[in-house]
Design a protein around this motif. Structure first.
Motif, PDB file in Angstrom:
ATOM      1  N   LEU A   1       0.865  -1.168   0.000  1.00 38.69           N
ATOM      2  CA  LEU A   1       0.000   0.000   0.000  1.00 38.69           C
ATOM      3  C   LEU A   1       0.906   1.223   0.000  1.00 38.69           C
ATOM      4  O   LEU A   1       1.641   1.472   0.969  1.00 38.69           O
ATOM      5  N   LEU A   2       0.876   1.989  -1.095  1.00 39.22           N
ATOM      6  CA  LEU A   2       1.831   3.056  -1.314  1.00 39.22           C
ATOM      7  C   LEU A   2       1.140   4.410  -1.406  1.00 39.22           C
ATOM      8  O   LEU A   2      -0.038   4.504  -1.795  1.00 39.22           O
ATOM      9  N   GLU A   3       1.890   5.437  -1.073  1.00 41.54           N
ATOM     10  CA  GLU A   3       1.459   6.806  -1.324  1.00 41.54           C
ATOM     11  C   GLU A   3       2.329   7.363  -2.434  1.00 41.54           C
ATOM     12  O   GLU A   3       3.550   7.457  -2.296  1.00 41.54           O
ATOM     13  N   ALA A   4       1.681   7.755  -3.569  1.00 37.96           N
ATOM     14  CA  ALA A   4       2.400   8.294  -4.710  1.00 37.96           C
ATOM     15  C   ALA A   4       2.212   9.797  -4.749  1.00 37.96           C
ATOM     16  O   ALA A   4       1.081  10.291  -4.717  1.00 37.96           O
ATOM     17  N   VAL A   5       3.305  10.552  -4.811  1.00 42.28           N
ATOM     18  CA  VAL A   5       3.272  12.008  -4.838  1.00 42.28           C
ATOM     19  C   VAL A   5       3.820  12.472  -6.175  1.00 42.28           C
ATOM     20  O   VAL A   5       4.917  12.072  -6.592  1.00 42.28           O
ATOM     21  N   THR A   6       3.060  13.337  -6.860  1.00 38.75           N
ATOM     22  CA  THR A   6       3.480  13.856  -8.154  1.00 38.75           C
ATOM     23  C   THR A   6       4.415  15.045  -7.977  1.00 38.75           C
ATOM     24  O   THR A   6       4.646  15.530  -6.862  1.00 38.75           O
ATOM     25  N   GLN A   7       4.937  15.538  -9.113  1.00 32.61           N
ATOM     26  CA  GLN A   7       5.832  16.699  -9.071  1.00 32.61           C
ATOM     27  C   GLN A   7       5.125  17.940  -8.551  1.00 32.61           C
ATOM     28  O   GLN A   7       5.749  18.823  -7.969  1.00 32.61           O
ATOM     29  N   LYS A   8       3.807  17.992  -8.764  1.00 36.81           N
ATOM     30  CA  LYS A   8       3.041  19.150  -8.313  1.00 36.81           C
ATOM     31  C   LYS A   8       2.586  19.016  -6.866  1.00 36.81           C
ATOM     32  O   LYS A   8       1.897  19.883  -6.344  1.00 36.81           O
ATOM     33  N   GLY A   9       2.941  17.919  -6.224  1.00 37.70           N
ATOM     34  CA  GLY A   9       2.602  17.738  -4.823  1.00 37.70           C
ATOM     35  C   GLY A   9       1.303  17.008  -4.568  1.00 37.70           C
ATOM     36  O   GLY A   9       0.892  16.850  -3.401  1.00 37.70           O
ATOM     37  N   HIS A  10       0.617  16.545  -5.612  1.00 34.38           N
ATOM     38  CA  HIS A  10      -0.619  15.789  -5.425  1.00 34.38           C
ATOM     39  C   HIS A  10      -0.271  14.362  -5.001  1.00 34.38           C
ATOM     40  O   HIS A  10       0.629  13.735  -5.573  1.00 34.38           O
ATOM     41  N   SER A  11      -1.022  13.871  -4.030  1.00 38.32           N
ATOM     42  CA  SER A  11      -0.756  12.517  -3.532  1.00 38.32           C
ATOM     43  C   SER A  11      -1.945  11.609  -3.808  1.00 38.32           C
ATOM     44  O   SER A  11      -3.098  12.069  -3.902  1.00 38.32           O
ATOM     45  N   HIS A  12      -1.642  10.346  -3.916  1.00 37.99           N
ATOM     46  CA  HIS A  12      -2.673   9.352  -4.205  1.00 37.99           C
ATOM     47  C   HIS A  12      -2.264   8.030  -3.550  1.00 37.99           C
ATOM     48  O   HIS A  12      -1.095   7.646  -3.592  1.00 37.99           O
ATOM     49  N   ILE A  13      -3.217   7.359  -2.950  1.00 35.41           N
ATOM     50  CA  ILE A  13      -2.969   6.059  -2.316  1.00 35.41           C
ATOM     51  C   ILE A  13      -3.310   4.958  -3.302  1.00 35.41           C
ATOM     52  O   ILE A  13      -4.408   4.949  -3.892  1.00 35.41           O
ATOM     53  N   LEU A  14      -2.385   4.017  -3.490  1.00 34.86           N
ATOM     54  CA  LEU A  14      -2.641   2.901  -4.395  1.00 34.86           C
ATOM     55  C   LEU A  14      -1.948   1.649  -3.887  1.00 34.86           C
ATOM     56  O   LEU A  14      -0.990   1.715  -3.104  1.00 34.86           O
ATOM     57  N   ALA A  15      -2.469   0.506  -4.318  1.00 32.96           N
ATOM     58  CA  ALA A  15      -1.870  -0.793  -3.988  1.00 32.96           C
ATOM     59  C   ALA A  15      -1.144  -1.315  -5.214  1.00 32.96           C
ATOM     60  O   ALA A  15      -1.672  -1.233  -6.336  1.00 32.96           O
ATOM     61  N   LYS A  16       0.050  -1.814  -5.010  1.00 32.39           N
ATOM     62  CA  LYS A  16       0.849  -2.298  -6.139  1.00 32.39           C
ATOM     63  C   LYS A  16       1.536  -3.600  -5.749  1.00 32.39           C
ATOM     64  O   LYS A  16       2.028  -3.745  -4.626  1.00 32.39           O
TER      65      LYS A  16
END
Length: 612
Positions: free
Chosen positions: A304-319
Motif C-alpha cells: 500500500l503506497l502513497e504516490a506524490v506527483t511533481q506538483k505535490g498531489h498525492s494518491h494512495i494505491l496498492a501495487k
C-alpha cells in the motif's frame, strides 16, 4: 590478522627480519607476496586481479619504480609507500643472499636496501609494468578530498600514499568501493542488454527470456510433490514457522530480510518512476516468499503506497511487486583432510533404567564391530544411585552387565571392555564426560552413545569423516521409530528393508549421541571452567552440545543420520536435571509416540469404542 614483533626497531633490520619471516612461514604456500606500509591504501581485489594475469614462474619485482638516491644507473627500486609485489620464485632465490645484503649494503631506507639487494645479487630491477599489466599508483596531497578527486590517475590507482589518518583511510575505501560497485552494476546492465539482443536469435525466441534477465528460470515441478510452497508473512509475523506452529513473530535475520526487501522494492520503484512520481510505503498488505534452489529466494509483495506527483498531489494505491534475491557465487570451503582409519572410542553411560536394553546394545556392538574387526573400542560408564552404591558389596545392580562383558572378553580374546563406576543422583552429561576425558589420551575420537543406539560400520565411518580435530564436531540426529502399539494397532509390522525409515521420525530434541575429539572437549571445558568458576551446579543444566556451542568456536555439524535407528522406548526423564533438559526429554517422548495421522486414528477408534 597475525601480528608479528621482530624485536628490533632499526628499519633495515626490520626489513631483513620481515623477508626472512615471509620465506620461513609462507614461502611454500603462496605464489605472490605484497609488501606495504601502514600509511598505504591498497585495493586488495585489484591487486589480486592484477596477479592473475602474471606468470608465477617469472621473477617479478613490481611496484612504483624510483631512482636510487644519488645514483645515475638505470636500475630502480620499488617505493615501499606504494606497496610492491614479489613473486615466490624471486623470494626463493633472494633468501640465501639476505645475510650478505644485511652485512654489505648500507642504506637509510628499507625499500631502497631491498631493491639494492635484489639488483646486486639477482640482477633484477623494479618495474611499473609487466606483461601488459600496469601498476598504477597515486601520491596523495595534503588536505585531499577523495570524494572530489576526479583525475583519471586517481580513479585507476591500485595504491594510494601517504594516508595520514584513519578517517582518510575509511574515506578512501568507501570511495574506491563505490567505484567498483558502479562498475559491477554497469557490467550487469551491459550483459543483460546483450542477452536481450541475442534472445531473438535463439530457438525459443523472446519467449525464452527469463526474469530477471541473466538469472536462471524458475524451477518447473514435474508432479505435485515437487511444487515449492510459498510462505506468507507480514512485517511482524511469519505464518510458516520452523517449529511447525501456524504463526510466529519475525525476529533477527528474518525480520531484517523482510525490512531489506521492502526497502529494495521502494528503491526500485522510485528509480523507475522519478521524477514524475515519488513513492513512500504506507503498509505491507501481503508478503510471500519461497526458496527456489535453482535461482534463489523469490518474493511477492502487495504494498500500500502513497504516490506524490511533481506538483505535490498525492494518491494512495496498492501495487504488487516481484523480487528475486539470486544465489551468489558458490564458494568451496576448505576442510582439513580426514580418513576412515581413525580409532573410535565408544562411551556408553548406563543407569539402572537402562539394564533391559544393554544386552541388545552389546550384541549389535559385537556383530557390527568386533566380528568385522572395525577399529572401535567400548568403555562402559556405570552410574550408581547413592543408595545402590552403598549396597554394591551385597547386591550389585550392574552385576548382570559385568557378566555379559566378561562373556564378550572370553569370546574375543584380544578385546578388553573397561568400565568406570560413578556415584551420583544427577547424571550430568558434562560431569560424566569429565571423568572419561581424564582417562583417555588427548587425540582420542569419542563417540558418546546411548543404550538404544545400534552401532554399525556405516555410521562409525561417518563419525570419523564428519569429526575433524580443532575444526568440527558432529552431533547426529538419530531416527526414532514410533510406538508400534499406536502405529500398527495389532497388525504385523513392516519388515521390508526399504521401509525401515518409514514409521518414525528424526528426533531433533535428543543430543545424546556425539562425535568429538578429546583435545577439543578439553579446550572447551577449560573455557567453561573459567567462566563458571566453582559453580558446579551450572553443569547440571548443560549437555556436551552446549559446551561446544558456547565455548569451543568450532563448527558444530548437526545433521540427520539414517545410520542411527533406534527402536521405540519410553525414556525415563530425570526431574533432578534442569528444567530445559527435562522439558526436552518430555518432548522427545511425546513426539516419538506416533505421527499425527496415527494419533488421530487411535483417538477415532477410541471414541468409536466408547460410543458403542
Amino acid at each position: 590478522m597475525v601480528l608479528v614483533a621482530h624485536g628490533d626497531e632499526r628499519p633495515i633490520w626490520l626489513m631483513y627480519e620481515t623477508m626472512h619471516y615471509i620465506h620461513q612461514h609462507f614461502g611454500s604456500d603462496y605464489d605472490w607476496f605484497y609488501i606495504m606500509q601502514d600509511d598505504t591504501y591498497a585495493q586488495a581485489e585489484q591487486v589480486k586481479a592484477l596477479v592473475t594475469h602474471l606468470s608465477i614462474n617469472q621473477d617479478v619485482y613490481l611496484g612504483r619504480a624510483e631512482e636510487f638516491i644519488g645514483g645515475d644507473e638505470q636500475a630502480r627500486y620499488c617505493h615501499g609507500g606504494f606497496g610492491y609485489l614479489i613473486s615466490r620464485s624471486l623470494l626463493l632465490k633472494l633468501h640465501p643472499h639476505l645475510d650478505s645484503c644485511r652485512n654489505e649494503i648500507l642504506s637509510v631506507r628499507p625499500d631502497e636496501w631491498l631493491g639494492r639487494c635484489i639488483i646486486d645479487f639477482l640482477g633484477i630491477t623494479c618495474v611499473s609494468q609487466l606483461q601488459g599489466q600496469h601498476y598504477h599508483t597515486y601520491e596523495l596531497a595534503k588536505n585531499t578530498e577523495p570524494e572530489k578527486e576526479e583525475e583519471e590517475e586517481f580513479q585507476a590507482a591500485l595504491a594510494v600514499h601517504p594516508v595520514s589518518d584513519m578517517t582518510l583511510m575509511y574515506r578512501l575505501h568507501k570511495h574506491f568501493s563505490r567505484i567498483q560497485l558502479d562498475r559491477a552494476y554497469q557490467e550487469i546492465q551491459d550483459l543483460q542488454m546483450q542477452i536481450r539482443n541475442l534472445t531473438s536469435l535463439t530457438p525459443a525466441g523472446e519467449a525464452g527470456l527469463t526474469w530477471p534477465v541473466g538469472i536462471n528460470a524458475p524451477f518447473l515441478p514435474k508432479s505435485r510433490f515437487e511444487v515449492i510452497s510459498w510462505d506468507y508473512f507480514t512485517e511482524q509475523h511469519l505464518f510458516s514457522c520452523p517449529d511447525g506452529s501456524p504463526k510466529c513473530e519475525l525476529s533477527g535475520a528474518g525480520k531484517a530480510d523482510v525490512s531489506e526487501i521492502i526497502e529494495s522494492a521502494l528503491e526500485q520503484l522510485n528509480s523507475r518512476y522519478q521524477p514524475l512520481l515519488r513513492f513512500s510505503k504506507r503498509q505491507l498488505l501481503n508478503g510471500y516468499r519461497r526458496f527456489d534452489p535453482t535461482r534463489g529466494m523469490e518474493y511477492t509483495l502487495d504494498l500500500l503506497l502513497e504516490a506524490v506527483t511533481q506538483k505535490g498531489h498525492s494518491h494512495i494505491l496498492a501495487k504488487r511487486v516481484s523480487l528475486v534475491r539470486p544465489l551468489s557465487k558458490v564458494e568451496i570451503i576448505p576442510m582439513p583432510y580426514v580418513t576412515e582409519a581413525t580409532r573410535v572410542q565408544l562411551v556408553l553411560p548406563l543407569t539402572v533404567q537402562d539394564l533391559d536394553f544393554v544386552a541388545n546394545f552389546l550384541d549389535m556392538f559385537a556383530m557390527n564391530t568386533l566380528d568385522t574387526h572395525d577399529n572401535a573400542l567400548l568403555t562402559l560408564l556405570f552410574i550408581y544411585h547413592p543408595y545402590d552404591a552403598q549396597r554394591v558389596s551385597q547386591v550389585d545392580v550392574f552385576a548382570g552387565v559385568k557378566a555379559m562383558v566378561g562373556e564378550l572378553e572370553k569370546r574375543y580374546a584380544e578385546v578388553k571392555i573397561p568400565w568406570i563406576s560413578v556415584k551420583t543422583e544427577v547424571p550430568s552429561q558434562v560431569k560424566l564426560m569429565d571423568i572419561v576425558s581424564k582417562k583417555h589420551p588427548v587425540d582420542t575420537l569419542f563417540f558418546l552413545a546411548s543404550v538404544w543406539t545400534e552401532i554399525n560400520m556405516e555410521f562409525l565411518n561417518r563419525c570419523r569423516m564428519n569429526t575433524i580435530s580443532n575444526w568440527q564436531v558432529f552431533f547426529p540426529v538419530h531416527f526414532q521409530e514410533f510406538n508400534p502399539a499406536l502405529v500398527y494397532r495389532g497388525e504385523q509390522t513392516a519388515s521390508s528393508s526399504t521401509d525401515f525409515l518409514r514409521d518414525g521420525h528424526f528426533d531433533r530434541y535428543s543430543f545424546a549421541e556425539a562425535c568429538f575429539y578429546n583435545s577439543d572437549y578439553m579446550t572447551a571445558r577449560t573455557k567453561l571452567a573459567a567462566d563458571i568458576l566453582d559453580r558446579d551446579e551450572v553443569l547440571e543444566s548443560m549437555e556436551v552440545f552446549d559446551v561446544f556451542l558456547h565455548y569451543s568456536g568450532l563448527h558444530l555439524f548437526r545433521a540427520v543420520e539414517p545410520g542411527l535407528v533406534q527402536k521405540y522406548t519410553l525414556r525415563s526423564c530425570n526431574p533432578r536435571l534442569s528444567e530445559e533438559l527435562y522439558h526436552r526429554c518430555v518432548l522427545s517422548n511425546l513426539e516419538g509416540l506416533a505421527s499425527r495421522s496415527h494419533l488421530a486414528m487411535a483417538l477415532f477408534e477410541q471414541e468409536q469404542a466408547n460410543s458403542t
